[in-house]
Motif scaffolding. Structure first.
Motif, short mmCIF file in Angstrom:
data_model
loop_
_atom_site.label_atom_id
_atom_site.label_comp_id
_atom_site.label_asym_id
_atom_site.label_seq_id
_atom_site.Cartn_x
_atom_site.Cartn_y
_atom_site.Cartn_z
N MET A 141 1.21 -1.23 -0.03
CA MET A 141 -0.02 -0.03 -0.24
C MET A 141 0.89 1.53 -0.16
O MET A 141 0.93 2.32 -0.30
CB MET A 141 -0.42 -0.23 0.96
CG MET A 141 -1.83 -0.67 1.06
SD MET A 141 -2.98 -1.09 3.04
CE MET A 141 -4.20 0.55 2.40
N GLU A 142 1.61 1.60 0.27
CA GLU A 142 2.48 2.52 0.95
C GLU A 142 3.14 2.67 -0.82
O GLU A 142 4.17 3.73 -1.26
CB GLU A 142 3.90 2.33 2.11
CG GLU A 142 2.92 2.55 3.29
CD GLU A 142 2.69 3.63 3.80
OE1 GLU A 142 2.90 4.89 2.85
OE2 GLU A 142 1.50 3.69 4.36
N ALA A 143 3.94 1.32 -1.00
CA ALA A 143 4.08 2.15 -2.45
C ALA A 143 3.18 1.89 -3.24
O ALA A 143 4.32 3.29 -3.81
CB ALA A 143 5.43 -0.07 -2.51
N GLU A 144 2.49 1.49 -3.53
CA GLU A 144 1.69 2.41 -4.15
C GLU A 144 1.26 3.67 -4.22
O GLU A 144 1.17 4.56 -5.15
CB GLU A 144 0.58 1.40 -4.38
CG GLU A 144 -0.27 1.51 -5.51
CD GLU A 144 -2.40 1.22 -4.95
OE1 GLU A 144 -2.79 1.71 -5.90
OE2 GLU A 144 -2.17 -0.26 -4.16
N LYS A 145 1.24 4.48 -2.75
CA LYS A 145 0.53 6.08 -2.69
C LYS A 145 2.06 7.09 -2.62
O LYS A 145 2.12 7.46 -3.65
CB LYS A 145 1.00 5.59 -0.51
CG LYS A 145 -0.72 5.24 -0.47
CD LYS A 145 -0.57 5.93 0.89
CE LYS A 145 -2.11 5.39 1.32
NZ LYS A 145 -2.14 5.77 2.60
N GLU A 146 3.46 6.19 -3.31
CA GLU A 146 4.60 6.97 -3.10
C GLU A 146 4.46 6.44 -4.94
O GLU A 146 4.91 7.80 -5.59
CB GLU A 146 5.95 5.89 -3.19
CG GLU A 146 6.47 5.32 -1.58
CD GLU A 146 6.71 7.31 -0.77
OE1 GLU A 146 7.65 8.02 -1.93
OE2 GLU A 146 6.37 7.75 0.13
N SER A 147 4.61 5.80 -5.94
CA SER A 147 4.35 6.08 -6.54
C SER A 147 3.22 7.08 -7.67
O SER A 147 3.06 7.37 -8.26
CB SER A 147 3.36 4.17 -7.40
OG SER A 147 2.99 4.09 -8.91
N ASP A 148 1.56 6.99 -6.64
CA ASP A 148 0.56 7.75 -7.16
C ASP A 148 1.36 9.46 -6.73
O ASP A 148 1.26 10.23 -7.78
CB ASP A 148 -0.36 7.52 -6.30
CG ASP A 148 -0.87 5.99 -6.73
OD1 ASP A 148 -1.04 5.91 -7.98
OD2 ASP A 148 -2.31 5.90 -5.96
N LEU A 149 2.18 9.54 -5.99
CA LEU A 149 2.80 10.29 -6.00
C LEU A 149 3.29 11.97 -6.48
O LEU A 149 3.99 13.01 -6.93
CB LEU A 149 3.47 10.28 -3.93
CG LEU A 149 2.28 10.52 -2.98
CD1 LEU A 149 3.21 10.95 -1.29
CD2 LEU A 149 1.57 11.92 -3.25
N LYS A 150 4.22 10.02 -7.34
CA LYS A 150 5.20 10.99 -8.42
C LYS A 150 3.72 11.04 -9.57
O LYS A 150 4.85 12.06 -10.42
CB LYS A 150 5.85 9.27 -8.73
CG LYS A 150 6.96 9.21 -7.71
CD LYS A 150 7.84 7.98 -7.84
CE LYS A 150 8.66 7.73 -7.21
NZ LYS A 150 9.65 6.29 -7.35
N VAL A 151 3.05 10.65 -9.70
CA VAL A 151 2.28 11.10 -10.91
C VAL A 151 1.85 12.82 -10.70
O VAL A 151 1.76 13.61 -11.71
CB VAL A 151 0.60 10.30 -11.28
CG1 VAL A 151 0.00 11.41 -11.97
CG2 VAL A 151 1.13 8.92 -11.00
#
Length: 255
Positions: A141-151
């Motif tokens: 979940m944290e990895a997905e959030k980090e990925s979304d923040l890069k967007v």
């Protein structure tokens, strides 16, 4: 049902942000599971999230219109287009569709948590065919959030941590305290469902008919449509995607 005259509005949340810049980290840490929702606060957050989705669409258009110098001889690299149905231009899918939805979803989840039912047009089609319960650990979940923040960073859109998602856009219109919800305004979260079309008019976008492009979020209550938000990323436009204004037209219908 007729639109409620008090909360029909055309609003640019970014103007509001310039007056009320604030960090939202403290509110995030205190976020608790919510079972009810204020409709006016919900509508405000939808308008804000829709505005950020429109920013993504504009950014992709600018990228397409002004590719990097090394890409000048190959315009195809400026924007990729896929088709859900082969050779059907109506099924076009671009990076603007996907990125806009990611940013809208992140903003709404940041405010309302995972309990609010949200259906996005660009959700993985395979999810509906899979009855197995997916178990996602905290690290994923944290990895997905980090990925979304890069967007957010990629398209130069402020994150909810940099500019809190607004919940008081209609405070002045309704002449109420944004923190004092009435019983009529507050409904059970389980009775609500949001429908996101991050870029309605993808074919038009691909074909540069920008005035027909919209970002839409609809709201249903107990299965009945009650309102939503329409974002117009190119309300004053040219084919270069520059010097454009963004407006979001919002309103709730009441019976």
């Amino acid at each position: 049902p007729a639109p409620h005259p008090a909360i029909n509005n055309t609003f640019s949340p970014l103007e509001h942000h310039n007056q009320h810049k604030q960090e939202s980290m403290s509110s995030e840490s205190s976020l608790q599971v919510q079972t009810t929702v204020s409709l006016t606060k919900l509508l405000s957050s939808l308008s804000d999230a829709c505005q950020r989705g429109c920013q993504v669409i504009q950014a992709v258009q600018r990228k397409r219109s002004h590719p990097k110098k090394e890409d000048d001889n190959d315009a195809s690299v400026s924007m990729s287009v896929q088709y859900k149905v082969a050779d059907d231009p109506r099924s076009a899918l671009t990076e603007a569709d996907v990125a806009s939805q990611k940013i809208i979803l992140y903003c709404l989840r940041h405010v309302w948590g995972e309990e609010l039912n949200i259906i996005g047009e660009e959700d993985d089609d395979n999810d509906d065919d899979n009855d197995e319960v997916k178990v996602v650990d905290e690290a994923e979940m944290e990895a997905e959030k980090e990925s979304d923040l890069k967007v957010f960073q990629k398209y130069n859109v402020p994150t909810p941590h940099e500019h809190a998602v607004l919940q008081d856009i209609f405070k002045k219109d309704l002449d109420t305290d944004a923190d004092a919800d009435t019983d009529l305004d507050r409904v059970e979260m389980k009775d609500l469902c949001l429908y996101i079309d991050p870029m309605d008019g993808t074919r038009e976008f691909v074909e540069q008919r920008l005035q027909n492009v919209q970002c839409l979020i609809g709201v249903t209550y107990k299965g009945q449509p009650v309102g939503g938000v329409v974002g117009l990323p190119f309300i004053s436009f040219d084919n270069t995607g520059t010097d454009t204004n963004t407006n979001t037209n919002t309103g709730f219908a009441t019976s």
